[in-house]
Design an enzyme around this catalytic site. Structure first.
Site, PDB file in Angstrom:
ATOM      1  N   GLU A 118       0.834  -1.199   0.000  1.00  0.00           N
ATOM      2  CA  GLU A 118       0.000   0.000   0.000  1.00  0.00           C
ATOM      3  C   GLU A 118       0.871   1.252   0.000  1.00  0.00           C
ATOM      4  O   GLU A 118       1.743   1.404   0.867  1.00  0.00           O
ATOM      5  CB  GLU A 118      -0.894   0.036   1.244  1.00  0.00           C
ATOM      6  CG  GLU A 118      -1.870  -1.119   1.350  1.00  0.00           C
ATOM      7  CD  GLU A 118      -2.662  -1.093   2.647  1.00  0.00           C
ATOM      8  OE1 GLU A 118      -3.895  -1.249   2.592  1.00  0.00           O
ATOM      9  OE2 GLU A 118      -2.057  -0.909   3.724  1.00  0.00           O
ATOM     10  N   CYS A 119       0.655   2.126  -0.939  1.00  0.00           N
ATOM     11  CA  CYS A 119       1.234   3.465  -0.979  1.00  0.00           C
ATOM     12  C   CYS A 119       2.760   3.441  -0.851  1.00  0.00           C
ATOM     13  O   CYS A 119       3.452   3.214  -1.823  1.00  0.00           O
ATOM     14  CB  CYS A 119       0.579   4.351   0.087  1.00  0.00           C
ATOM     15  SG  CYS A 119       0.786   6.120  -0.201  1.00  0.00           S
TER      16      CYS A 119
END
Length: 464
Positions: A335-336
């Site tokens: 994620e990210c």
């Protein structure tokens, strides 16, 4: 019937930047120093405030969000996490009535009604005197079934200012004044591009800063009255049931997760969901060159890889290992910040740093946010973590953007209905059994994610 009193309060503001985070941290640490077991919560998807609240309380902080959590999920999270507490403090976000639309959906006020919790307002009183009473009157009358139990006046200028503020409130409202804080010349917890500086970056001074805030709270706030307000919360009602359905599965796979100064954005429930589904979790680091143990899956959360780009790039052994694992079909979910690590390069201040190279694109750090807010997406590609056709609700907050470096197109898993993602309406890119993108999810809101992750790890373990 068992009485579930659950002493609780929500600390809310009239807008962002009113100082409610500082007040929440000050109260949380002051409660702890008074010998109370404090369980903190953060309204909304914020990681950094939640981490500071965890440090202040000496207890893990959970996020509650009416956007991607159902009413039942919010009540189950709150009920289960608050067991054994003396007091629960929920820090709101933005203004009390600010939500996603003109009806205030998903607002802090809505959360207060779901939890049936008293609200204490923190009001920035800079260049304001009698108007504070009018503001309070408006808040009292604006929405039904909301109990404002008190007010804390922040950034007051002196004794005369405080006297006029108190008399105005006592004359025109019935709201108790629970304290008045002076202006703080220097913020003990400075901010930067994604909010408060993290405790990881200021570990040597974090406890000192929090104790300084507690000193301020003990001097200027009526701690006993605030605790009494929390204790006046009504019976919480029946046990809403467990956070995760079913009995915990026996441990059958090992899933590594990176938690160091570069990547540490994890909701505690995401890790708990993996354990509940049958994973033994192994903490790893991208900044250390220590060899990793054998794992059956890898979870890379968000964080600040841009601040450690040089160290990440220099750790070529681990970066090569991550790429080797991905190419071998290890289930990897990122994620990210984790996505940024898996790309070819990370550009920061006009310098490009090589990353793991799983995806043939780079990311470039920008001075302004490139994606900020809630997300809604449809799963459009078969993958190990989500069922095709399902809808995913989450959030994003990133200053970097995805920059194409090759003619080979990325294979997206998510079609964005709301949010920016990786750009052009897509996110969650797929390479073998690796899925990575800017979207953050909460495992309680996406209950399929953890069991599917463990199932993919189990399949990998059996085939390797």
């Amino acid at each position: 019937m068992v009485q579930n009193t659950l002493s609780r309060l929500i600390l809310a503001g009239l807008s962002g930047g009113t100082g409610k985070t500082i007040v929440s941290l000050a109260l949380t640490r002051a409660f702890k120093r008074a010998g109370k077991k404090v369980v903190p919560f953060k309204k909304g998807p914020d990681y950094i405030d939640a981490q500071w609240l965890s440090v202040a309380a000496g207890h893990s902080c959970s996020n509650l969000d009416p956007f991607f959590h159902s009413v039942r999920d919010i009540r189950a999270l709150f009920y289960n996490k608050s067991q054994g507490s003396d007091v629960c403090l929920v820090e709101g976000n933005r203004g009390l009535f600010d939500g996603m639309d003109e009806q205030g959906s998903c607002s802090t006020a809505e959360l207060a009604r779901i939890l049936d919790a008293p609200v204490i307002l923190a009001i920035d009183c800079t260049k304001m005197t009698r108007t504070v009473a009018a503001v309070l009157q408006g808040c009292l009358q604006f929405e039904p079934n909301l109990r404002i139990a008190g007010v804390i006046l922040n950034r007051t200028a002196g004794e005369r200012h405080r006297s006029v503020l108190r008399k105005s409130i006592e004359t025109h409202t019935d709201v108790p004044v629970l304290g008045m804080l002076p202006k703080i010349r220097t913020n003990p917890i400075p901010e930067r591009h994604m909010g408060l500086v993290t405790d990881h970056e200021s570990d040597a001074t974090a406890q000192h800063a929090l104790d300084a805030l507690a000193d301020m709270a003990e001097e200027w706030l009526d701690i006993e009255a605030i605790l009494h307000s929390a204790a006046t919360a009504p019976d919480f009602g029946p046990d809403p049931g467990p956070i995760f359905p079913g009995q915990p599965a026996s441990k059958k796979v090992r899933i590594g997760y990176v938690r160091d100064a570069s990547l540490w954005f994890y909701y505690p429930e995401n890790l708990e969901a993996l354990e509940h589904a049958g994973a033994e979790l192994v903490r790893l680091s991208l900044l250390s060159d220590a060899p990793w143990p054998s794992i059956d899956g890898l979870y890379l959360g968000g964080g600040f890889p841009e601040l450690f780009a040089d160290r990440l790039a220099a750790n070529t052994t681990i970066m090569r290992h991550v790429k080797t694992l991905s190419n071998a079909g290890l289930p990897i979910y990122a994620e990210c910040g984790g996505f940024m690590v898996l790309c070819n390069s990370l550009e920061m201040r006009e310098t490009s740093y090589p990353m793991a190279g799983v995806f043939p694109v780079g990311t470039s750090f920008c001075p302004k946010p490139q994606g900020l807010g809630y997300t809604e997406a449809e799963v459009v590609e078969d993958n190990p973590f989500f069922r095709t056709g399902s809808r995913i609700e989450g959030h994003e907050f990133h200053y970097s953007l995805c920059v194409s470096e090759a003619s080979t197109p990325l294979k997206p898993v998510l079609k964005m209905g709301r949010g920016h993602g990786g750009g052009l309406g897509w996110d969650g890119f797929l390479h073998k059994n690796t899925v990575a993108g800017y979207n953050h999810i909460h495992a309680v809101a996406v209950p399929e994610w953890a069991p599917l992750f463990v199932a993919a790890a189990s399949k990998y373990r059996s085939s390797s």
